[in-house]
Motif scaffolding. Structure first.
Motif, short mmCIF file in Angstrom:
data_model
loop_
_atom_site.label_atom_id
_atom_site.label_comp_id
_atom_site.label_asym_id
_atom_site.label_seq_id
_atom_site.Cartn_x
_atom_site.Cartn_y
_atom_site.Cartn_z
N LYS A 139 42.53 37.17 38.37
CA LYS A 139 43.41 37.50 37.25
C LYS A 139 44.39 36.36 36.99
O LYS A 139 44.66 36.01 35.83
CB LYS A 139 44.18 38.80 37.55
CG LYS A 139 45.22 39.15 36.50
CD LYS A 139 46.05 40.35 36.92
CE LYS A 139 47.22 40.57 35.98
NZ LYS A 139 48.07 41.71 36.40
N ALA A 140 44.91 35.77 38.06
CA ALA A 140 45.85 34.66 37.91
C ALA A 140 45.17 33.47 37.24
O ALA A 140 45.75 32.80 36.37
CB ALA A 140 46.40 34.25 39.27
N ASP A 141 43.92 33.20 37.61
CA ASP A 141 43.17 32.11 36.98
C ASP A 141 42.95 32.37 35.50
O ASP A 141 43.11 31.48 34.66
CB ASP A 141 41.81 31.94 37.67
CG ASP A 141 41.93 31.36 39.07
OD1 ASP A 141 43.01 30.83 39.40
OD2 ASP A 141 40.95 31.44 39.84
N PHE A 142 42.56 33.59 35.18
CA PHE A 142 42.31 33.95 33.78
C PHE A 142 43.60 33.90 32.98
O PHE A 142 43.63 33.43 31.83
CB PHE A 142 41.68 35.34 33.71
CG PHE A 142 41.18 35.75 32.36
CD1 PHE A 142 40.94 34.81 31.37
CD2 PHE A 142 40.93 37.08 32.07
CE1 PHE A 142 40.46 35.19 30.12
CE2 PHE A 142 40.45 37.48 30.83
CZ PHE A 142 40.23 36.52 29.85
N SER A 143 44.69 34.37 33.57
CA SER A 143 45.99 34.34 32.91
C SER A 143 46.40 32.90 32.60
O SER A 143 46.94 32.60 31.53
CB SER A 143 47.05 35.01 33.78
OG SER A 143 48.33 34.99 33.16
N ALA A 144 46.13 31.99 33.55
CA ALA A 144 46.45 30.58 33.34
C ALA A 144 45.61 30.00 32.20
O ALA A 144 46.10 29.19 31.40
CB ALA A 144 46.21 29.80 34.63
N PHE A 145 44.36 30.40 32.12
CA PHE A 145 43.48 29.97 31.03
C PHE A 145 44.05 30.41 29.68
O PHE A 145 44.11 29.64 28.72
CB PHE A 145 42.09 30.58 31.25
CG PHE A 145 41.15 30.42 30.08
CD1 PHE A 145 40.39 29.29 29.93
CD2 PHE A 145 41.03 31.43 29.13
CE1 PHE A 145 39.52 29.13 28.86
CE2 PHE A 145 40.18 31.30 28.04
CZ PHE A 145 39.41 30.14 27.91
#
Length: 215
Positions: A139-145
């Motif tokens: 989720k953190a990776d997707f949020s950063a994207f």
């Protein structure tokens, strides 16, 4: 010079051993669950000693976290800013939606989630380790994207964590519940759900949207 050569040779061997251990652990945890998997059995499958496993990971919980992270890494490439350069936002979101669906709807993932949920009832730390190494990190990776897309003016999102959850939830839809109870979800339903999720998501977070998402 000889010591330097030894160091260069030793590093790939250690890296190869670690990779073999993680892969063996992932297979064991997915097939048998956390409680039924043993360090001894995982070491044997990886072709290393039990001491080697402990030297690399310390304990079973750390090995479990590494195994979950290894599985989730297969999907993280879809969130890489470099890998999506040159394509439209709609194409990128479709790729991400397909990756989410393919990853979560694998039979072994369904079996794994059931095992972890059952074991969490008696060992809450197992559930938290799974969330930290897998879903929360992804989720953190997707949020950063999404934050990057917002900064580049491709989307307008105030709360990228919330937006990440919304998109994943739309991609999973009722199919996620159906699969948990043994139903087979047709591929056409996956495709329709993902395409609809992308359409709704981009409509909500486009720069021309007047629903109050602009910065």
């Amino acid at each position: 010079m000889s010591s330097g050569i030894k160091k260069k040779i030793g590093r790939p061997i250690d890296s190869a051993k670690r990779a073999a251990i993680v892969q063996a652990a992932a297979r064991s945890f997915f097939d048998l669950g956390f409680a039924a998997s043993s360090i001894e059995q995982i070491a044997a499958s990886a072709g290393v000693s039990k001491v080697t496993v402990y030297n690399h990971f310390g304990d079973k919980s750390a090995l479990f976290a590494a195994a979950v992270e290894y599985e989730c890494e297969k999907m993280r490439g879809y969130f890489s800013l470099d890998s999506t350069a040159g394509s439209t936002m709609a194409e990128r979101m479709l790729d991400i939606g397909r990756a989410i669906s393919a990853f979560l709807f694998r039979p072994e993932m369904i079996q794994f989630e059931r095992r972890i949920a059952a074991e969490t009832e008696t060992e809450p730390a197992v559930g938290r380790a799974f969330l930290e190494a897998g879903p929360w990190r992804m989720k953190a990776d997707f949020s950063a994207f999404l934050a990057h897309a917002d900064e580049q003016g491709e989307l307008s999102i105030r709360d990228t964590d919330l937006a990440a959850e919304q998109f994943v939830s739309m991609c999973k839809g009722m199919g996620d519940l159906e699969r948990r109870f043994g139903e087979t979800v047709p591929e056409v339903a996956h495709k329709k759900r993902i395409e609809g999720a992308v359409e709704v998501f981009l409509s909500a977070y486009s720069l021309t949207n007047s629903g109050g998402n602009s910065r």
